[in-house]
Design a protein around this motif. Structure first.
Motif, PDB file in Angstrom:
ATOM      1  N   THR A 277       6.633  40.315   7.611  1.00  0.00           N
ATOM      2  CA  THR A 277       7.067  39.055   8.176  1.00  0.00           C
ATOM      3  C   THR A 277       5.909  38.423   8.927  1.00  0.00           C
ATOM      4  O   THR A 277       5.070  39.107   9.492  1.00  0.00           O
ATOM      5  CB  THR A 277       8.247  39.264   9.130  1.00  0.00           C
ATOM      6  OG1 THR A 277       7.849  40.153  10.163  1.00  0.00           O
ATOM      7  CG2 THR A 277       9.447  39.788   8.395  1.00  0.00           C
ATOM      8  N   ASN A 278       5.897  37.125   8.948  1.00  0.00           N
ATOM      9  CA  ASN A 278       4.817  36.407   9.610  1.00  0.00           C
ATOM     10  C   ASN A 278       5.409  35.538  10.716  1.00  0.00           C
ATOM     11  O   ASN A 278       5.980  34.491  10.461  1.00  0.00           O
ATOM     12  CB  ASN A 278       4.070  35.543   8.588  1.00  0.00           C
ATOM     13  CG  ASN A 278       2.773  35.023   9.151  1.00  0.00           C
ATOM     14  OD1 ASN A 278       2.343  35.447  10.215  1.00  0.00           O
ATOM     15  ND2 ASN A 278       2.148  34.110   8.437  1.00  0.00           N
ATOM     16  N   PHE A 279       5.316  36.012  11.947  1.00  0.00           N
ATOM     17  CA  PHE A 279       5.848  35.302  13.101  1.00  0.00           C
ATOM     18  C   PHE A 279       4.713  34.642  13.874  1.00  0.00           C
ATOM     19  O   PHE A 279       3.627  35.198  13.994  1.00  0.00           O
ATOM     20  CB  PHE A 279       6.596  36.252  14.041  1.00  0.00           C
ATOM     21  CG  PHE A 279       7.901  36.728  13.485  1.00  0.00           C
ATOM     22  CD1 PHE A 279       9.019  35.924  13.572  1.00  0.00           C
ATOM     23  CD2 PHE A 279       8.004  37.962  12.887  1.00  0.00           C
ATOM     24  CE1 PHE A 279      10.223  36.356  13.070  1.00  0.00           C
ATOM     25  CE2 PHE A 279       9.205  38.394  12.375  1.00  0.00           C
ATOM     26  CZ  PHE A 279      10.325  37.590  12.468  1.00  0.00           C
ATOM     27  N   HIS A 280       4.999  33.499  14.425  1.00  0.00           N
ATOM     28  CA  HIS A 280       4.043  32.825  15.293  1.00  0.00           C
ATOM     29  C   HIS A 280       3.977  33.582  16.618  1.00  0.00           C
ATOM     30  O   HIS A 280       4.999  34.061  17.115  1.00  0.00           O
ATOM     31  CB  HIS A 280       4.486  31.370  15.519  1.00  0.00           C
ATOM     32  CG  HIS A 280       3.419  30.539  16.135  1.00  0.00           C
ATOM     33  ND1 HIS A 280       3.219  30.484  17.487  1.00  0.00           N
ATOM     34  CD2 HIS A 280       2.484  29.734  15.571  1.00  0.00           C
ATOM     35  CE1 HIS A 280       2.211  29.679  17.751  1.00  0.00           C
ATOM     36  NE2 HIS A 280       1.743  29.203  16.598  1.00  0.00           N
ATOM     37  N   PRO A 281       2.801  33.721  17.211  1.00  0.00           N
ATOM     38  CA  PRO A 281       2.681  34.466  18.473  1.00  0.00           C
ATOM     39  C   PRO A 281       3.499  33.890  19.623  1.00  0.00           C
ATOM     40  O   PRO A 281       3.803  34.599  20.581  1.00  0.00           O
ATOM     41  CB  PRO A 281       1.190  34.399  18.787  1.00  0.00           C
ATOM     42  CG  PRO A 281       0.524  34.156  17.486  1.00  0.00           C
ATOM     43  CD  PRO A 281       1.495  33.353  16.663  1.00  0.00           C
ATOM     44  N   ALA A 282       3.883  32.635  19.565  1.00  0.00           N
ATOM     45  CA  ALA A 282       4.682  32.042  20.641  1.00  0.00           C
ATOM     46  C   ALA A 282       6.062  32.692  20.726  1.00  0.00           C
ATOM     47  O   ALA A 282       6.667  32.731  21.799  1.00  0.00           O
ATOM     48  CB  ALA A 282       4.830  30.537  20.431  1.00  0.00           C
ATOM     49  N   PHE A 283       6.547  33.219  19.621  1.00  0.00           N
ATOM     50  CA  PHE A 283       7.853  33.861  19.633  1.00  0.00           C
ATOM     51  C   PHE A 283       7.846  35.177  20.406  1.00  0.00           C
ATOM     52  O   PHE A 283       8.901  35.690  20.773  1.00  0.00           O
ATOM     53  CB  PHE A 283       8.361  34.099  18.210  1.00  0.00           C
ATOM     54  CG  PHE A 283       8.753  32.835  17.515  1.00  0.00           C
ATOM     55  CD1 PHE A 283       9.794  32.063  17.989  1.00  0.00           C
ATOM     56  CD2 PHE A 283       8.078  32.425  16.385  1.00  0.00           C
ATOM     57  CE1 PHE A 283      10.161  30.907  17.347  1.00  0.00           C
ATOM     58  CE2 PHE A 283       8.434  31.264  15.734  1.00  0.00           C
ATOM     59  CZ  PHE A 283       9.477  30.500  16.217  1.00  0.00           C
ATOM     60  N   PHE A 284       6.666  35.734  20.646  1.00  0.00           N
ATOM     61  CA  PHE A 284       6.568  36.967  21.431  1.00  0.00           C
ATOM     62  C   PHE A 284       7.141  36.769  22.828  1.00  0.00           C
ATOM     63  O   PHE A 284       7.874  37.621  23.329  1.00  0.00           O
ATOM     64  CB  PHE A 284       5.108  37.421  21.514  1.00  0.00           C
ATOM     65  CG  PHE A 284       4.904  38.587  22.429  1.00  0.00           C
ATOM     66  CD1 PHE A 284       5.256  39.859  22.023  1.00  0.00           C
ATOM     67  CD2 PHE A 284       4.383  38.425  23.693  1.00  0.00           C
ATOM     68  CE1 PHE A 284       5.084  40.948  22.861  1.00  0.00           C
ATOM     69  CE2 PHE A 284       4.209  39.493  24.542  1.00  0.00           C
ATOM     70  CZ  PHE A 284       4.559  40.764  24.120  1.00  0.00           C
ATOM     71  N   PHE A 285       6.837  35.627  23.452  1.00  0.00           N
ATOM     72  CA  PHE A 285       7.317  35.385  24.814  1.00  0.00           C
ATOM     73  C   PHE A 285       8.828  35.174  24.835  1.00  0.00           C
ATOM     74  O   PHE A 285       9.501  35.608  25.767  1.00  0.00           O
ATOM     75  CB  PHE A 285       6.570  34.210  25.428  1.00  0.00           C
ATOM     76  CG  PHE A 285       5.107  34.495  25.599  1.00  0.00           C
ATOM     77  CD1 PHE A 285       4.675  35.403  26.545  1.00  0.00           C
ATOM     78  CD2 PHE A 285       4.174  33.874  24.786  1.00  0.00           C
ATOM     79  CE1 PHE A 285       3.330  35.697  26.695  1.00  0.00           C
ATOM     80  CE2 PHE A 285       2.828  34.156  24.926  1.00  0.00           C
ATOM     81  CZ  PHE A 285       2.396  35.063  25.876  1.00  0.00           C
ATOM     82  N   ILE A 286       9.351  34.530  23.813  1.00  0.00           N
ATOM     83  CA  ILE A 286      10.810  34.377  23.719  1.00  0.00           C
ATOM     84  C   ILE A 286      11.456  35.749  23.550  1.00  0.00           C
ATOM     85  O   ILE A 286      12.461  36.052  24.195  1.00  0.00           O
ATOM     86  CB  ILE A 286      11.168  33.438  22.553  1.00  0.00           C
ATOM     87  CG1 ILE A 286      10.655  32.038  22.830  1.00  0.00           C
ATOM     88  CG2 ILE A 286      12.675  33.426  22.298  1.00  0.00           C
ATOM     89  CD1 ILE A 286      10.760  31.093  21.661  1.00  0.00           C
ATOM     90  N   PHE A 287      10.887  36.588  22.690  1.00  0.00           N
ATOM     91  CA  PHE A 287      11.396  37.940  22.483  1.00  0.00           C
ATOM     92  C   PHE A 287      11.314  38.750  23.763  1.00  0.00           C
ATOM     93  O   PHE A 287      12.242  39.507  24.094  1.00  0.00           O
ATOM     94  CB  PHE A 287      10.604  38.622  21.364  1.00  0.00           C
ATOM     95  CG  PHE A 287      11.233  39.866  20.838  1.00  0.00           C
ATOM     96  CD1 PHE A 287      12.103  39.807  19.774  1.00  0.00           C
ATOM     97  CD2 PHE A 287      10.961  41.096  21.409  1.00  0.00           C
ATOM     98  CE1 PHE A 287      12.689  40.962  19.286  1.00  0.00           C
ATOM     99  CE2 PHE A 287      11.541  42.239  20.933  1.00  0.00           C
ATOM    100  CZ  PHE A 287      12.410  42.172  19.858  1.00  0.00           C
ATOM    101  N   LEU A 288      10.228  38.595  24.501  1.00  0.00           N
ATOM    102  CA  LEU A 288      10.053  39.328  25.758  1.00  0.00           C
ATOM    103  C   LEU A 288      11.097  38.904  26.791  1.00  0.00           C
ATOM    104  O   LEU A 288      11.697  39.756  27.460  1.00  0.00           O
ATOM    105  CB  LEU A 288       8.632  39.111  26.298  1.00  0.00           C
ATOM    106  CG  LEU A 288       8.253  39.902  27.535  1.00  0.00           C
ATOM    107  CD1 LEU A 288       8.216  41.385  27.218  1.00  0.00           C
ATOM    108  CD2 LEU A 288       6.895  39.445  28.037  1.00  0.00           C
ATOM    109  N   ILE A 289      11.334  37.609  26.911  1.00  0.00           N
ATOM    110  CA  ILE A 289      12.332  37.108  27.859  1.00  0.00           C
ATOM    111  C   ILE A 289      13.729  37.590  27.479  1.00  0.00           C
ATOM    112  O   ILE A 289      14.506  38.021  28.341  1.00  0.00           O
ATOM    113  CB  ILE A 289      12.263  35.577  27.945  1.00  0.00           C
ATOM    114  CG1 ILE A 289      10.966  35.160  28.632  1.00  0.00           C
ATOM    115  CG2 ILE A 289      13.469  35.002  28.675  1.00  0.00           C
ATOM    116  CD1 ILE A 289      10.655  33.690  28.540  1.00  0.00           C
ATOM    117  N   LEU A 290      14.061  37.544  26.192  1.00  0.00           N
ATOM    118  CA  LEU A 290      15.369  38.032  25.752  1.00  0.00           C
ATOM    119  C   LEU A 290      15.512  39.538  25.959  1.00  0.00           C
ATOM    120  O   LEU A 290      16.599  40.020  26.275  1.00  0.00           O
ATOM    121  CB  LEU A 290      15.600  37.663  24.285  1.00  0.00           C
ATOM    122  CG  LEU A 290      15.824  36.185  24.005  1.00  0.00           C
ATOM    123  CD1 LEU A 290      15.914  35.938  22.498  1.00  0.00           C
ATOM    124  CD2 LEU A 290      17.074  35.689  24.708  1.00  0.00           C
ATOM    125  N   SER A 291      14.429  40.281  25.792  1.00  0.00           N
ATOM    126  CA  SER A 291      14.477  41.725  26.039  1.00  0.00           C
ATOM    127  C   SER A 291      14.728  42.027  27.511  1.00  0.00           C
ATOM    128  O   SER A 291      15.537  42.904  27.846  1.00  0.00           O
ATOM    129  CB  SER A 291      13.170  42.378  25.597  1.00  0.00           C
ATOM    130  OG  SER A 291      12.992  42.243  24.221  1.00  0.00           O
TER     131      SER A 291
END
Length: 77
Positions: A1-15
């Protein structure tokens, strides 16, 4: 899968949000499982008792593993 690095922060906040929510859920489960009405059922499900007793830690492990799998890949230029 190819995710944009900006989604990392969204994933971190949701975690983090998931871990915060898991703490009261775990405490509520421990309180309910120690009552006399449910005490007889807890012995039959030891894995669920272990997971629910340590739910924030389990959520943290799952989130960390998902972040590792999703974002720890080599970029091909």
């Amino acid at each position: 899968t190819n995710f944009h690095p900006a989604f990392f922060f969204i994933f971190l906040i949701l975690s983090i949000f998931g871990i915060i929510i898991a703490a009261p859920v775990s405490n509520a489960y421990l309180e309910i499982s120690q009552s006399a009405a449910f005490n007889q059922f807890v012995g039959g499900f030891p894995i669920i008792d272990m997971v629910m007793g340590n739910l924030p830690f389990v959520i943290m492990l799952i989130s960390g593993l998902l972040m590792l799998v999703t974002y720890a890949k080599q970029r091909v230029v």
